[in-house]
Design a protein around this motif. Structure first.
Motif, PDB file in Angstrom:
ATOM      1  N   LEU A  54    -103.785 -25.465  77.747  1.00 46.90           N
ATOM      2  CA  LEU A  54    -104.319 -26.760  78.144  1.00 46.90           C
ATOM      3  C   LEU A  54    -105.813 -26.325  79.046  1.00 46.90           C
ATOM      4  CD1 LEU A  54    -102.837 -30.029  78.908  1.00 46.90           C
ATOM      5  CD2 LEU A  54    -104.507 -29.899  77.204  1.00 46.90           C
ATOM      6  N   ARG A  55    -105.132 -25.308  80.087  1.00 45.39           N
ATOM      7  CA  ARG A  55    -106.615 -24.481  80.431  1.00 45.39           C
ATOM      8  C   ARG A  55    -107.560 -23.862  79.425  1.00 45.39           C
ATOM      9  NH1 ARG A  55    -104.002 -23.222  86.615  1.00 45.39           N
ATOM     10  NH2 ARG A  55    -103.697 -25.923  86.901  1.00 45.39           N
ATOM     11  N   ALA A  56    -106.882 -23.225  78.708  1.00 43.11           N
ATOM     12  CA  ALA A  56    -107.970 -21.713  78.273  1.00 43.11           C
ATOM     13  C   ALA A  56    -109.096 -23.165  76.841  1.00 43.11           C
ATOM     14  CB  ALA A  56    -106.860 -21.308  76.892  1.00 43.11           C
ATOM     15  N   TYR A  57    -108.199 -23.931  76.489  1.00 39.04           N
ATOM     16  CA  TYR A  57    -108.595 -24.955  75.408  1.00 39.04           C
ATOM     17  C   TYR A  57    -110.017 -25.434  76.655  1.00 39.04           C
ATOM     18  CZ  TYR A  57    -110.395 -28.823  72.438  1.00 39.04           C
ATOM     19  OH  TYR A  57    -110.387 -29.223  71.634  1.00 39.04           O
ATOM     20  N   ASN A  58    -109.741 -25.783  77.657  1.00 38.78           N
ATOM     21  CA  ASN A  58    -110.746 -26.877  78.341  1.00 38.78           C
ATOM     22  C   ASN A  58    -111.904 -25.851  78.846  1.00 38.78           C
ATOM     23  OD1 ASN A  58    -110.070 -28.505  78.187  1.00 38.78           O
ATOM     24  ND2 ASN A  58    -108.457 -28.491  80.003  1.00 38.78           N
ATOM     25  N   ASN A  59    -111.453 -24.420  78.817  1.00 36.55           N
ATOM     26  CA  ASN A  59    -112.280 -23.147  79.476  1.00 36.55           C
ATOM     27  C   ASN A  59    -113.061 -21.846  78.371  1.00 36.55           C
ATOM     28  OD1 ASN A  59    -112.977 -23.953  82.692  1.00 36.55           O
ATOM     29  ND2 ASN A  59    -110.405 -23.803  82.713  1.00 36.55           N
ATOM     30  N   LEU A  60    -112.438 -22.457  77.395  1.00 33.64           N
ATOM     31  CA  LEU A  60    -112.662 -21.598  75.791  1.00 33.64           C
ATOM     32  C   LEU A  60    -114.175 -20.708  76.386  1.00 33.64           C
ATOM     33  CD1 LEU A  60    -110.304 -20.319  73.844  1.00 33.64           C
ATOM     34  CD2 LEU A  60    -111.658 -22.383  72.818  1.00 33.64           C
ATOM     35  N   ARG A  61    -115.197 -21.618  76.386  1.00 34.53           N
ATOM     36  CA  ARG A  61    -116.564 -20.976  76.559  1.00 34.53           C
ATOM     37  C   ARG A  61    -116.641 -19.707  77.369  1.00 34.53           C
ATOM     38  NH1 ARG A  61    -120.405 -26.145  75.502  1.00 34.53           N
ATOM     39  NH2 ARG A  61    -119.930 -27.013  73.718  1.00 34.53           N
ATOM     40  N   GLN A  62    -115.602 -19.613  78.592  1.00 38.62           N
ATOM     41  CA  GLN A  62    -115.795 -18.914  79.675  1.00 38.62           C
ATOM     42  C   GLN A  62    -114.884 -17.044  78.719  1.00 38.62           C
ATOM     43  OE1 GLN A  62    -113.842 -20.398  82.967  1.00 38.62           O
ATOM     44  NE2 GLN A  62    -115.660 -22.350  83.593  1.00 38.62           N
ATOM     45  N   TYR A  63    -113.890 -17.205  77.971  1.00 38.33           N
ATOM     46  CA  TYR A  63    -113.121 -16.268  77.170  1.00 38.33           C
ATOM     47  C   TYR A  63    -114.429 -15.240  76.750  1.00 38.33           C
ATOM     48  CZ  TYR A  63    -111.389 -13.679  73.695  1.00 38.33           C
ATOM     49  OH  TYR A  63    -110.993 -12.609  72.957  1.00 38.33           O
ATOM     50  N   ASP A  64    -113.795 -14.144  76.911  1.00 38.87           N
ATOM     51  CA  ASP A  64    -115.238 -13.170  76.992  1.00 38.87           C
ATOM     52  C   ASP A  64    -114.545 -12.624  75.625  1.00 38.87           C
ATOM     53  OD1 ASP A  64    -116.840 -10.650  76.634  1.00 38.87           O
ATOM     54  OD2 ASP A  64    -115.262 -10.136  78.694  1.00 38.87           O
ATOM     55  N   ASN A  65    -115.583 -12.111  74.570  1.00 35.01           N
ATOM     56  CA  ASN A  65    -114.495 -12.207  73.237  1.00 35.01           C
ATOM     57  C   ASN A  65    -114.796 -10.393  73.085  1.00 35.01           C
ATOM     58  OD1 ASN A  65    -114.888 -13.797  71.674  1.00 35.01           O
ATOM     59  ND2 ASN A  65    -117.044 -14.338  72.237  1.00 35.01           N
ATOM     60  N   GLN A  66    -114.731  -9.249  74.448  1.00 30.65           N
ATOM     61  CA  GLN A  66    -114.295  -8.427  74.247  1.00 30.65           C
ATOM     62  C   GLN A  66    -113.502  -7.982  74.814  1.00 30.65           C
ATOM     63  OE1 GLN A  66    -117.530  -6.040  72.928  1.00 30.65           O
ATOM     64  NE2 GLN A  66    -117.648  -8.129  72.869  1.00 30.65           N
ATOM     65  N   ARG A  67    -112.574  -9.401  75.763  1.00 28.91           N
ATOM     66  CA  ARG A  67    -110.609  -8.335  76.040  1.00 28.91           C
ATOM     67  C   ARG A  67    -110.187  -9.790  74.778  1.00 28.91           C
ATOM     68  NH1 ARG A  67    -110.281 -11.772  81.235  1.00 28.91           N
ATOM     69  NH2 ARG A  67    -108.566 -10.683  81.721  1.00 28.91           N
ATOM     70  N   SER A  68    -108.899  -8.837  75.350  1.00 26.68           N
ATOM     71  CA  SER A  68    -107.929  -9.242  73.833  1.00 26.68           C
ATOM     72  C   SER A  68    -107.478 -11.550  74.309  1.00 26.68           C
ATOM     73  CB  SER A  68    -106.047  -8.873  74.250  1.00 26.68           C
ATOM     74  OG  SER A  68    -105.170  -9.426  73.760  1.00 26.68           O
ATOM     75  N   PHE A  69    -107.903 -11.786  73.432  1.00 31.87           N
ATOM     76  CA  PHE A  69    -106.954 -13.397  73.960  1.00 31.87           C
ATOM     77  C   PHE A  69    -105.700 -13.497  74.182  1.00 31.87           C
ATOM     78  CE2 PHE A  69    -105.778 -17.440  71.977  1.00 31.87           C
ATOM     79  CZ  PHE A  69    -107.298 -18.633  72.901  1.00 31.87           C
ATOM     80  N   LEU A  70    -104.676 -12.643  73.912  1.00 30.38           N
ATOM     81  CA  LEU A  70    -103.308 -13.018  73.989  1.00 30.38           C
ATOM     82  C   LEU A  70    -103.424 -12.518  75.600  1.00 30.38           C
ATOM     83  CD1 LEU A  70    -100.958 -13.862  74.016  1.00 30.38           C
ATOM     84  CD2 LEU A  70    -100.475 -11.325  72.999  1.00 30.38           C
ATOM     85  N   THR A  71    -104.117 -11.060  76.156  1.00 25.97           N
ATOM     86  CA  THR A  71    -104.440 -11.093  77.188  1.00 25.97           C
ATOM     87  C   THR A  71    -105.417 -12.127  78.464  1.00 25.97           C
ATOM     88  OG1 THR A  71    -104.885  -8.656  76.269  1.00 25.97           O
ATOM     89  CG2 THR A  71    -105.343  -8.882  79.344  1.00 25.97           C
ATOM     90  N   TRP A  72    -105.665 -12.859  77.415  1.00 23.34           N
ATOM     91  CA  TRP A  72    -106.022 -13.186  78.421  1.00 23.34           C
ATOM     92  C   TRP A  72    -105.622 -14.710  79.001  1.00 23.34           C
ATOM     93  CZ3 TRP A  72    -108.799 -18.667  76.960  1.00 23.34           C
ATOM     94  CH2 TRP A  72    -109.928 -18.812  77.927  1.00 23.34           C
ATOM     95  N   LEU A  73    -104.777 -15.262  77.427  1.00 24.81           N
ATOM     96  CA  LEU A  73    -104.050 -16.263  77.741  1.00 24.81           C
ATOM     97  C   LEU A  73    -102.542 -15.612  78.984  1.00 24.81           C
ATOM     98  CD1 LEU A  73    -103.255 -17.665  74.479  1.00 24.81           C
ATOM     99  CD2 LEU A  73    -103.953 -18.728  76.479  1.00 24.81           C
ATOM    100  N   LEU A  74    -102.050 -14.585  79.215  1.00 20.92           N
ATOM    101  CA  LEU A  74    -101.425 -14.430  79.543  1.00 20.92           C
ATOM    102  C   LEU A  74    -101.425 -14.189  81.520  1.00 20.92           C
ATOM    103  CD1 LEU A  74     -99.282 -11.699  77.596  1.00 20.92           C
ATOM    104  CD2 LEU A  74     -98.920 -13.732  77.812  1.00 20.92           C
TER     105      LEU A  74
END
Lengths: 199, 181
Positions: A54-74
């Protein structure tokens, strides 16, 4: 490591919830596993994993595409679990006299597939003496092969702090392993150490 | 052997940084002679092997569905929250407006003679205006049959100008005047 399509991530960032559902499907096991290893409780792990998504979904715009998505989730999951463990400790300290706990949800829960086998007990004993941050670092390193840099970024600490925590965690886990494998010997050795002036 | 003598070897045992050949040799020599450090190494190797082979724990079937339900519930909660915020803001504005109106009514009721006088004057001015319009209409009705078209156009233009002049004069006269001493 699981392979995530960058297209799904891009679509999810544009607000496509179907694409995000694919990401949830692909990442549910690593996220749940981290939460379960951190919290040692299938209900709390389920709750933490869902909250992570849920937090990932709500803050998806803050995700940096240079990083691994799974690492961001973890990283989100680890921070959430660390907070939960702290809250749990606070509750234990402040609600000593609580006599009633909410019964668990009767919806189909993780217990139906998760059997607390011998392996789970051993993992639990290995990890339970570690601090929440050390535990998160160990899980990220040994289950998900994250680099020291990635762990440092995920847990918001320096690389040297990660190394130092992992070093300490290895010692604690070796000690726990000895106690599990040879409880009698460990006890005798501890007594010997207590009597020896060198220790 | 004291704890102090063990310390560098313990650090090496639990470090994953590669050792230089000389240190590696020293560690091997130490391990051959020190039972405690051997035990520590075996314990860590056992724990490491076990951790690396421990399987991942999966959530129960239907995790995605449960997550979607939760997302839906969260959206609903947010919508409710937003609706309450708007309702609260509207109710607040209505309360402020009612308070101002109530205060004005209260002030008017405290001195009703002013209010009655104001209403009487307003009604009297409306009656006067209606009478004037009625007089103009009577004159116009009496003159229309005998006037040529050009005269009619001139008359309508004249009346319009007079009306504008009258309106301007009325506005000027009814405006609050500043008294200069």
């Amino acid at each position: 490591m699981i392979d995530l399509s960058p297209e799904w991530i891009a679509q999810a960032q544009r607000g496509n919830s179907e694409a995000f559902s694919k990401l949830v499907e692909a990442c549910q096991t690593p996220v749940f596993n981290l939460c379960y290893r951190m919290l040692n409780d299938p209900y709390e792990a389920e709750d933490a994993a869902q909250e992570t998504f849920l937090r990932a979904y709500n803050n998806l715009r803050q995700y940096d595409n240079q990083r691994s998505f799974l690492t961001w989730l973890l990283s989100i999951a680890a921070h959430y679990c660390i907070d939960q463990i702290r809250k749990r400790r606070m509750n234990l300290l402040s609600l000593d006299d609580a006599v009633y706990l909410d019964p668990p949800d009767t919806a189909p829960g993780p217990e139906s597939t998760l059997s607390m086998g011998e392996e789970q007990k051993k993992v639990r004993m290995l990890l339970e003496k570690l601090s929440p941050q050390d535990r998160a670092a160990v899980i990220m390193l040994y289950w998900y092969d994250l680099s020291y840099d990635e762990i440092a970024e995920a847990l918001s600490m320096t690389v040297s702090a990660v190394k130092s925590r992992l070093h300490r965690a290895r010692q604690v886990m070796a000690q726990s392993w000895s106690e599990q494998e040879n409880p009698a010997k460990t006890e005798r050795r501890q007594n010997d150490h207590a009597q020896s002036p060198a220790f | 052997m004291t704890m102090l003598n063990h310390q560098p070897f313990r650090d090496w045992l639990f470090s994953e940084e590669p050792l230089d050949p000389q240190d590696a040799l020293l560690l091997q020599e130490h391990l051959r002679s020190c039972e405690e450090c051997q035990r520590q190494r075996q314990a860590w190797n056992g724990a490491l092997h076990f951790i690396k082979n421990a399987r991942e724990v999966s959530p129960a079937e239907g995790f995605l569905n449960r997550w979607q339900e939760r997302l839906k519930a969260q959206r609903l909660r947010r919508q409710h929250k937003l609706a309450w915020v708007f309702f609260g803001a509207a109710a607040g504005l209505a309360m402020i407006s009612l308070t101002i109106l109530g205060w004005q009514v209260f002030e008017a009721l405290r001195a009703p003679q002013n209010l009655l006088l104001f209403l009487f004057l307003r009604v009297a001015s409306y009656i006067t205006i209606m009478n004037s319009i009625s007089d103009y209409l009577n004159i116009f009705r009496a003159l229309v049959p005998g006037l040529p078209v050009a005269g009619l156009v001139f008359f309508v233009g004249f009346i319009s100008m007079i009306s504008v002049l009258w309106l301007a004069t009325y506005k000027r006269l009814s405006a609050v005047r500043r008294i200069i001493e």
